[in-house]
Design a protein around this motif. Structure first.
Motif, PDB file in Angstrom:
ATOM      1  N   LYS A   1     -14.075  24.265 -41.443  1.00 33.97           N
ATOM      2  CA  LYS A   1     -14.197  24.257 -39.992  1.00 33.97           C
ATOM      3  C   LYS A   1     -13.982  22.825 -39.509  1.00 33.97           C
ATOM      4  N   ILE A   2     -13.075  22.659 -38.570  1.00 31.86           N
ATOM      5  CA  ILE A   2     -12.742  21.338 -38.038  1.00 31.86           C
ATOM      6  C   ILE A   2     -13.013  21.356 -36.542  1.00 31.86           C
ATOM      7  N   THR A   3     -13.777  20.377 -36.068  1.00 31.50           N
ATOM      8  CA  THR A   3     -14.065  20.310 -34.639  1.00 31.50           C
ATOM      9  C   THR A   3     -13.631  18.959 -34.073  1.00 31.50           C
ATOM     10  N   LEU A   4     -13.373  18.951 -32.808  1.00 27.27           N
ATOM     11  CA  LEU A   4     -13.016  17.717 -32.112  1.00 27.27           C
ATOM     12  C   LEU A   4     -14.164  16.723 -32.212  1.00 27.27           C
ATOM     13  N   ARG A   5     -15.382  17.202 -32.072  1.00 27.12           N
ATOM     14  CA  ARG A   5     -16.562  16.328 -32.131  1.00 27.12           C
ATOM     15  C   ARG A   5     -16.643  15.606 -33.479  1.00 27.12           C
ATOM     16  N   GLU A   6     -16.449  16.347 -34.576  1.00 27.28           N
ATOM     17  CA  GLU A   6     -16.506  15.733 -35.906  1.00 27.28           C
ATOM     18  C   GLU A   6     -15.367  14.733 -36.108  1.00 27.28           C
TER      19      GLU A   6
ATOM     20  N   ALA B   1     -15.792  10.733 -36.747  1.00 24.65           N
ATOM     21  CA  ALA B   1     -15.162  10.055 -37.891  1.00 24.65           C
ATOM     22  C   ALA B   1     -14.289   8.892 -37.439  1.00 24.65           C
ATOM     23  N   ALA B   2     -13.672   9.029 -36.256  1.00 19.66           N
ATOM     24  CA  ALA B   2     -12.805   7.973 -35.726  1.00 19.66           C
ATOM     25  C   ALA B   2     -13.576   6.913 -34.935  1.00 19.66           C
ATOM     26  N   GLY B   3     -14.852   7.191 -34.655  1.00 19.65           N
ATOM     27  CA  GLY B   3     -15.675   6.229 -33.923  1.00 19.65           C
ATOM     28  C   GLY B   3     -15.393   6.185 -32.437  1.00 19.65           C
ATOM     29  N   VAL B   4     -14.949   7.309 -31.876  1.00 18.86           N
ATOM     30  CA  VAL B   4     -14.691   7.388 -30.433  1.00 18.86           C
ATOM     31  C   VAL B   4     -15.378   8.634 -29.881  1.00 18.86           C
ATOM     32  N   THR B   5     -15.404   8.752 -28.567  1.00 18.60           N
ATOM     33  CA  THR B   5     -15.995   9.946 -27.967  1.00 18.60           C
ATOM     34  C   THR B   5     -15.005  11.113 -28.073  1.00 18.60           C
TER      35      THR B   5
ATOM     36  N   GLN C   1     -14.059  13.080 -25.755  1.00 17.96           N
ATOM     37  CA  GLN C   1     -13.179  13.047 -24.595  1.00 17.96           C
ATOM     38  C   GLN C   1     -12.049  12.045 -24.796  1.00 17.96           C
ATOM     39  N   HIS C   2     -12.386  10.884 -25.344  1.00 21.96           N
ATOM     40  CA  HIS C   2     -11.377   9.851 -25.574  1.00 21.96           C
ATOM     41  C   HIS C   2     -10.360  10.321 -26.622  1.00 21.96           C
ATOM     42  N   LEU C   3     -10.855  10.891 -27.722  1.00 19.18           N
ATOM     43  CA  LEU C   3      -9.954  11.398 -28.755  1.00 19.18           C
ATOM     44  C   LEU C   3      -9.055  12.491 -28.194  1.00 19.18           C
ATOM     45  N   SER C   4      -9.631  13.367 -27.404  1.00 14.20           N
ATOM     46  CA  SER C   4      -8.860  14.465 -26.813  1.00 14.20           C
ATOM     47  C   SER C   4      -7.721  13.942 -25.939  1.00 14.20           C
ATOM     48  N   THR C   5      -8.022  12.957 -25.117  1.00 14.27           N
ATOM     49  CA  THR C   5      -7.017  12.365 -24.234  1.00 14.27           C
ATOM     50  C   THR C   5      -5.916  11.673 -25.040  1.00 14.27           C
ATOM     51  N   LEU C   6      -6.319  10.862 -26.003  1.00 11.59           N
ATOM     52  CA  LEU C   6      -5.341  10.159 -26.838  1.00 11.59           C
ATOM     53  C   LEU C   6      -4.488  11.150 -27.646  1.00 11.59           C
ATOM     54  N   TRP C   7      -5.146  12.150 -28.191  1.00 11.47           N
ATOM     55  CA  TRP C   7      -4.442  13.134 -29.024  1.00 11.47           C
ATOM     56  C   TRP C   7      -3.340  13.823 -28.221  1.00 11.47           C
ATOM     57  N   LYS C   8      -3.697  14.240 -27.014  1.00 12.91           N
ATOM     58  CA  LYS C   8      -2.722  14.931 -26.175  1.00 12.91           C
ATOM     59  C   LYS C   8      -1.553  14.014 -25.821  1.00 12.91           C
ATOM     60  N   GLU C   9      -1.826  12.742 -25.555  1.00 15.97           N
ATOM     61  CA  GLU C   9      -0.760  11.786 -25.246  1.00 15.97           C
ATOM     62  C   GLU C   9       0.177  11.593 -26.439  1.00 15.97           C
ATOM     63  N   VAL C  10      -0.389  11.473 -27.628  1.00 15.70           N
ATOM     64  CA  VAL C  10       0.404  11.177 -28.822  1.00 15.70           C
ATOM     65  C   VAL C  10       1.134  12.416 -29.346  1.00 15.70           C
ATOM     66  N   PHE C  11       0.432  13.540 -29.443  1.00 13.80           N
ATOM     67  CA  PHE C  11       0.997  14.734 -30.066  1.00 13.80           C
ATOM     68  C   PHE C  11       1.507  15.786 -29.077  1.00 13.80           C
ATOM     69  N   GLY C  12       1.193  15.622 -27.802  1.00 16.63           N
ATOM     70  CA  GLY C  12       1.682  16.561 -26.801  1.00 16.63           C
ATOM     71  C   GLY C  12       0.994  17.914 -26.816  1.00 16.63           C
TER      72      GLY C  12
END
Length: 131
Positions: free
Chosen positions: A8-13, A17-21, A23-34
């Motif tokens: 099971k993989i979650t955005l929170r985990e 692991a990346a040391g960010v919130t 929300q921040h990971l979600s925003t960056l992920w969408k920008e980078v991977f579309g």
């Protein structure tokens, strides 16, 4: 991510692991991977399932669990959405493909991915075989 797809993989985990919130990971992920983080995870799981359908005789229940899907219905719905046919149709159509394509079966990983894309374009298009 690829080595942990069966879990099971979650955005929170992932964010933790990346040391960010998240929300921040979600925003960056969408920008980078579309696409969203979970859409990306789903895409990886479906690609892994497709390769296992192609290169193994693993039964569908084991394949579903091994690729990290929680249930059969979710797997079938998402597979059909991505590839335009059911996993069994995909496998049947591949087996009906000309035998000369199988010479690429034992080649390198990169060629397998290119080959799978080629086969996918031949095999699944609006649930019918395209020669």
């Amino acid at each position: 991510l690829r080595k942990d797809l069966h879990e099971k993989i979650t955005l929170r985990e992932a964010a933790q692991a990346a040391g960010v919130t998240p929300q921040h990971l979600s925003t960056l992920w969408k920008e980078v991977f579309g696409m969203s983080f979970m859409d990306y995870v789903m895409k990886l799981r479906l690609e892994q399932a497709e390769k296992r359908l192609f290169f193994s005789d693993m039964n569908i229940t084991d394949l579903i669990l091994d690729c990290g899907f929680s249930d059969r219905k979710s797997f079938y719905r998402n597979f059909h959405e991505m590839y335009g046919c059911s996993p069994s149709q995909w496998k049947q159509r591949w087996r009906a493909a000309p035998s000369q394509y199988s010479v690429l079966d034992q080649t390198g990983r990169r060629l397998k991915s290119c080959f799978l894309s080629f086969v996918r374009s031949l095999v699944c298009s609006r649930n019918r075989w395209i020669p």
